[in-house]
Design a protein around this motif. Structure first.
Motif, PDB file in Angstrom:
ATOM      1  N   ARG A  94       0.723 -23.750  -8.210  1.00 25.62           N
ATOM      2  CA  ARG A  94       1.446 -24.949  -7.793  1.00 25.62           C
ATOM      3  C   ARG A  94       0.591 -26.215  -7.800  1.00 25.62           C
ATOM      4  NH1 ARG A  94       6.261 -23.135  -6.071  1.00 25.62           N
ATOM      5  NH2 ARG A  94       6.401 -20.980  -5.301  1.00 25.62           N
ATOM      6  N   ASN A  95      -0.698 -26.077  -7.566  1.00 30.37           N
ATOM      7  CA  ASN A  95      -1.548 -27.263  -7.473  1.00 30.37           C
ATOM      8  C   ASN A  95      -2.918 -26.987  -8.087  1.00 30.37           C
ATOM      9  OD1 ASN A  95       0.376 -28.583  -5.406  1.00 30.37           O
ATOM     10  ND2 ASN A  95      -0.295 -26.754  -4.301  1.00 30.37           N
ATOM     11  N   VAL A 114       3.911 -32.881  -1.602  1.00 27.02           N
ATOM     12  CA  VAL A 114       4.214 -32.480  -2.980  1.00 27.02           C
ATOM     13  C   VAL A 114       5.031 -31.193  -2.994  1.00 27.02           C
ATOM     14  CG1 VAL A 114       3.190 -31.749  -5.176  1.00 27.02           C
ATOM     15  CG2 VAL A 114       2.138 -33.615  -3.860  1.00 27.02           C
ATOM     16  N   ASN A 115       4.707 -30.265  -2.110  1.00 27.61           N
ATOM     17  CA  ASN A 115       5.342 -28.933  -2.107  1.00 27.61           C
ATOM     18  C   ASN A 115       6.431 -28.782  -1.048  1.00 27.61           C
ATOM     19  OD1 ASN A 115       1.970 -27.756  -2.457  1.00 27.61           O
ATOM     20  ND2 ASN A 115       3.404 -28.143  -4.110  1.00 27.61           N
ATOM     21  N   ASP A 170      -5.738 -24.267  -6.702  1.00 23.72           N
ATOM     22  CA  ASP A 170      -5.266 -22.958  -6.260  1.00 23.72           C
ATOM     23  C   ASP A 170      -6.255 -21.876  -6.669  1.00 23.72           C
ATOM     24  OD1 ASP A 170      -3.022 -24.054  -5.150  1.00 23.72           O
ATOM     25  OD2 ASP A 170      -1.648 -23.426  -6.742  1.00 23.72           O
ATOM     26  N   LEU A 200      -0.682 -32.445  -0.129  1.00 18.17           N
ATOM     27  CA  LEU A 200      -0.049 -31.366  -0.876  1.00 18.17           C
ATOM     28  C   LEU A 200       1.234 -30.891  -0.194  1.00 18.17           C
ATOM     29  CD1 LEU A 200      -3.156 -29.247  -1.967  1.00 18.17           C
ATOM     30  CD2 LEU A 200      -1.783 -30.810  -3.360  1.00 18.17           C
ATOM     31  N   HIS A 214      -2.912 -20.911  -1.988  1.00 17.46           N
ATOM     32  CA  HIS A 214      -2.737 -22.376  -2.056  1.00 17.46           C
ATOM     33  C   HIS A 214      -3.551 -23.076  -0.971  1.00 17.46           C
ATOM     34  CE1 HIS A 214       0.314 -21.501  -4.989  1.00 17.46           C
ATOM     35  NE2 HIS A 214       1.009 -20.774  -4.111  1.00 17.46           N
TER      36      HIS A 214
END
Length: 313
Positions: free
Chosen positions: A250-251, A182-183, A254, A179, A312
């Motif tokens: 965001r994912n 990704v972020n 969360d 992640l 997150h």
């Protein structure tokens, strides 16, 4: 006749005395000789012991010192050879265990180094003036160098590394690590993905919203705390431990935090849910539980996503 007998006795007595004296002298001579022999042997033994003591105390001769130094040098040489053999064995093992990628990188590095050395030698050779060439003044050389520039012909790699990639730490949690990639463009500055999680087991009551969120986060491989409090307290509790918390989903996974009374949540305890899907239009689909559902879950879809807080990782 009397005189003859008397002389005979006197002669016998004299002979006896002579024999006794001779015997005494012989015995005395043997005793003296024996004592002398014993004295010589005792002196010889004393001389040997004294010699050994003197050898221990006396400083070594130059020959002895040379022999000792030679022996020490041979021993040091043997130890050095053994250590070098062990070092070479360790190096060979490390090279054998290295990955092909590392070996290729090493070969490339060696090639680059050889190329640079070769170029430097060629440049030095070509720059050296022969005896038949005309000498150029120092001022002309400086002027020529200034006109031709001072940059070399080689350059460093073209790989560009951003400051965020340099500061971003590798996460111990594999899911969080993925992640992070990704972020990476929206990560908070200085965020530490290996912060304390506060997880010591599911301490929440069965079928509560907090119980389900703990269970679901573990199913997804994401960190979650065991004592975050009531639903509306989760965002602040997580943030205090170092979790990344903001107002944007965001994912998947969360934690969505409801304020007290928000969207039908308890006016006393608030509520938490799990983001199961983020739609193309930005709306989210949740999975939730409550005390009256006896461990069963339900889902809802929210479009006012920025009205909530999200934990997150």
């Amino acid at each position: 006749m009397k005189n003859a007998a008397h002389q005979t006795r006197r002669s016998s007595h004299a002979h006896a005395r002579t024999s006794a004296v001779s015997s005494l002298r012989a015995n005395t001579t043997r005793a003296v000789s024996r004592r002398a022999t014993q004295s010589v042997e005792a002196l010889n033994a004393l001389d040997m012991a004294l010699a050994e003591k003197l050898n221990e105390v006396a400083p070594p001769s130059r020959k002895a010192m040379r022999l000792a130094a030679k022996h020490h040098a041979q021993k040091a040489h043997l130890l050095a050879g053994t250590a070098m053999a062990a070092l070479l064995g360790t190096a060979a093992t490390s090279i054998a265990m290295a990955s092909p990628k590392s070996q290729k990188a090493s070969v490339a590095s060696s090639s680059t180094t050889s190329s640079l050395v070769s170029n430097a030698q060629s440049s030095t050779t070509s720059s050296a003036a022969s005896r038949s060439q005309a000498r150029v003044s120092l001022n002309e050389q400086v002027s020529s160098s200034a006109n031709s520039g001072s940059e070399g012909t080689w350059a460093m790699g073209d790989t560009t590394v951003t400051s965020s990639e340099v500061s971003r730490a590798k996460a111990d949690n594999d899911v969080v690590s993925k992640l992070l990639d990704v972020n990476k463009d929206v990560l908070p500055s200085g965020f530490n993905p290996n912060h304390a999680t506060g997880d010591s087991g599911n301490a929440y009551s069965f079928s509560q919203c907090t119980w389900w969120v703990y269970v679901r986060r573990h199913q997804l491989g994401l960190p979650v705390g065991s004592h975050f409090g009531d639903g509306h307290q989760w965002a602040s509790s997580a943030q205090a431990l170092g979790y990344w918390v903001d107002n944007t989903p965001r994912n998947v996974g969360d934690i969505m935090v409801f304020r007290t009374g928000q969207e039908g949540s308890s006016s006393a305890y608030g509520h938490v849910a799990i983001v199961e899907k983020i739609n193309a239009d930005g709306s989210v689909v949740t999975s939730e539980c409550g005390s009256s559902y006896n461990g069963k879950t339900f889902t809802r879809t929210f479009t006012n996503v920025h009205d909530f807080q999200y934990i997150h990782y």
